[in-house]
Scaffold this motif. Structure first.
Motif, PDB file in Angstrom:
ATOM      1  N   CYS A  72       0.826  -1.224   0.000  1.00  0.00           N
ATOM      2  CA  CYS A  72       0.000   0.000   0.000  1.00  0.00           C
ATOM      3  C   CYS A  72       0.856   1.267   0.000  1.00  0.00           C
ATOM      4  O   CYS A  72       0.331   2.363  -0.168  1.00  0.00           O
ATOM      5  CB  CYS A  72      -0.966   0.006   1.178  1.00  0.00           C
ATOM      6  SG  CYS A  72      -0.211   0.311   2.796  1.00  0.00           S
ATOM      7  N   LYS A  86       1.098  -4.589   8.743  1.00  0.00           N
ATOM      8  CA  LYS A  86       0.940  -5.737   7.839  1.00  0.00           C
ATOM      9  C   LYS A  86      -0.185  -6.673   8.291  1.00  0.00           C
ATOM     10  O   LYS A  86      -0.813  -7.330   7.463  1.00  0.00           O
ATOM     11  CB  LYS A  86       2.247  -6.517   7.731  1.00  0.00           C
ATOM     12  CG  LYS A  86       3.289  -5.844   6.873  1.00  0.00           C
ATOM     13  CD  LYS A  86       4.580  -6.629   6.965  1.00  0.00           C
ATOM     14  CE  LYS A  86       5.321  -6.641   5.678  1.00  0.00           C
ATOM     15  NZ  LYS A  86       6.565  -7.403   5.759  1.00  0.00           N
ATOM     16  N   LYS A  88      -2.958  -5.665   9.460  1.00  0.00           N
ATOM     17  CA  LYS A  88      -4.209  -5.006   9.071  1.00  0.00           C
ATOM     18  C   LYS A  88      -4.311  -4.741   7.573  1.00  0.00           C
ATOM     19  O   LYS A  88      -5.414  -4.642   7.049  1.00  0.00           O
ATOM     20  CB  LYS A  88      -4.352  -3.673   9.814  1.00  0.00           C
ATOM     21  CG  LYS A  88      -4.492  -3.820  11.308  1.00  0.00           C
ATOM     22  CD  LYS A  88      -4.699  -2.490  11.968  1.00  0.00           C
ATOM     23  CE  LYS A  88      -3.365  -1.827  12.194  1.00  0.00           C
ATOM     24  NZ  LYS A  88      -3.427  -0.548  12.873  1.00  0.00           N
ATOM     25  N   CYS A  89      -3.190  -4.603   6.897  1.00  0.00           N
ATOM     26  CA  CYS A  89      -3.183  -4.237   5.476  1.00  0.00           C
ATOM     27  C   CYS A  89      -3.709  -5.406   4.648  1.00  0.00           C
ATOM     28  O   CYS A  89      -3.198  -6.517   4.727  1.00  0.00           O
ATOM     29  CB  CYS A  89      -1.765  -3.866   5.023  1.00  0.00           C
ATOM     30  SG  CYS A  89      -1.686  -3.274   3.325  1.00  0.00           S
ATOM     31  N   LYS A  90      -4.719  -5.143   3.859  1.00  0.00           N
ATOM     32  CA  LYS A  90      -5.349  -6.193   3.054  1.00  0.00           C
ATOM     33  C   LYS A  90      -4.812  -6.254   1.629  1.00  0.00           C
ATOM     34  O   LYS A  90      -5.228  -7.091   0.843  1.00  0.00           O
ATOM     35  CB  LYS A  90      -6.872  -5.991   3.014  1.00  0.00           C
ATOM     36  CG  LYS A  90      -7.525  -5.988   4.387  1.00  0.00           C
ATOM     37  CD  LYS A  90      -7.318  -7.297   5.111  1.00  0.00           C
ATOM     38  CE  LYS A  90      -7.954  -7.272   6.476  1.00  0.00           C
ATOM     39  NZ  LYS A  90      -7.359  -8.197   7.399  1.00  0.00           N
ATOM     40  N   LEU A  91      -3.904  -5.363   1.276  1.00  0.00           N
ATOM     41  CA  LEU A  91      -3.378  -5.344  -0.092  1.00  0.00           C
ATOM     42  C   LEU A  91      -2.214  -6.320  -0.253  1.00  0.00           C
ATOM     43  O   LEU A  91      -1.336  -6.401   0.608  1.00  0.00           O
ATOM     44  CB  LEU A  91      -2.901  -3.942  -0.477  1.00  0.00           C
ATOM     45  CG  LEU A  91      -3.970  -2.891  -0.734  1.00  0.00           C
ATOM     46  CD1 LEU A  91      -3.317  -1.573  -1.136  1.00  0.00           C
ATOM     47  CD2 LEU A  91      -4.943  -3.336  -1.798  1.00  0.00           C
ATOM     48  N   PHE A  92      -2.234  -7.035  -1.362  1.00  0.00           N
ATOM     49  CA  PHE A  92      -1.096  -7.871  -1.751  1.00  0.00           C
ATOM     50  C   PHE A  92      -0.708  -7.574  -3.193  1.00  0.00           C
ATOM     51  O   PHE A  92       0.031  -8.314  -3.819  1.00  0.00           O
ATOM     52  CB  PHE A  92      -1.419  -9.360  -1.552  1.00  0.00           C
ATOM     53  CG  PHE A  92      -1.547  -9.713  -0.100  1.00  0.00           C
ATOM     54  CD1 PHE A  92      -0.420  -9.943   0.666  1.00  0.00           C
ATOM     55  CD2 PHE A  92      -2.790  -9.767   0.507  1.00  0.00           C
ATOM     56  CE1 PHE A  92      -0.520 -10.233   2.015  1.00  0.00           C
ATOM     57  CE2 PHE A  92      -2.905 -10.054   1.859  1.00  0.00           C
ATOM     58  CZ  PHE A  92      -1.774 -10.292   2.610  1.00  0.00           C
TER      59      PHE A  92
END
Length: 168
Positions: A72, A86, A88-92
């Motif tokens: 992100c 990381k 909490k971050c849902k982006l890959f």
């Protein structure tokens, strides 16, 4: 693609220090605001020594390392903050539309208006390695194309370019 190899005590090749924002011969206010202000960044498995000024928050610039989420592009003050982020971050992968894929390489088109935070963080990151990049916050009229490489952990950014949207 940015080289992470350090060639001297400053972490940059001598040719980069003789002109541009790293020049020792700047005595205007503009020159003072363009002096390299970030010592090091860590993004994914790479630790890099920036070449130029980028307007990251001052409290981060005084730290030895700024940690950046590779998906992100959020910037954080410590490795522990990055670990918590990381979780909490849902982006890959980059936000936006995947417009190309071949083998493990993909390209995503990101609208600077729809994904403003990502686009602004991408510009801050890019400014660390581009002396004359001026776009930071007005990302609305731009499209960003981010090339990624896939592995089991996600799609990792390897490069990008931007262009102004076509007027209708």
């Amino acid at each position: 693609v940015v080289s992470t190899q350090s060639t001297g005590s400053s972490g940059i090749n001598a040719e980069y220090g003789s002109t541009g924002s790293l020049s020792q011969n700047q005595n205007t206010y503009d020159g003072l605001t363009r002096i390299k202000n970030v010592q090091s960044i860590e993004m994914g498995r790479a630790r890099m020594t920036p070449w130029y000024f980028s307007p990251y928050p001052q409290e981060l610039c005084s730290l030895p390392v700024i940690y950046i989420c590779e998906f992100c592009l959020k910037y954080l003050k410590s490795k522990n903050c990055l670990k918590r982020h990381k979780l909490k971050c849902k982006l890959f992968h980059p936000p936006g539309n995947e417009i190309y894929r071949k083998n493990n390489i993909s390209v995503f088109e990101i609208d600077g208006r729809k994904n403003k935070n990502y686009a602004q963080n991408l510009c801050l990151l890019a400014k660390l390695f581009l002396d004359h990049k001026t776009l930071y916050y007005d990302t609305d009229p731009f499209l960003f194309y981010v090339m990624t490489e896939y592995d089991q952990y996600g799609l990792h950014m390897v490069g990008y370019f931007s262009k102004e949207k076509e007027k209708q």
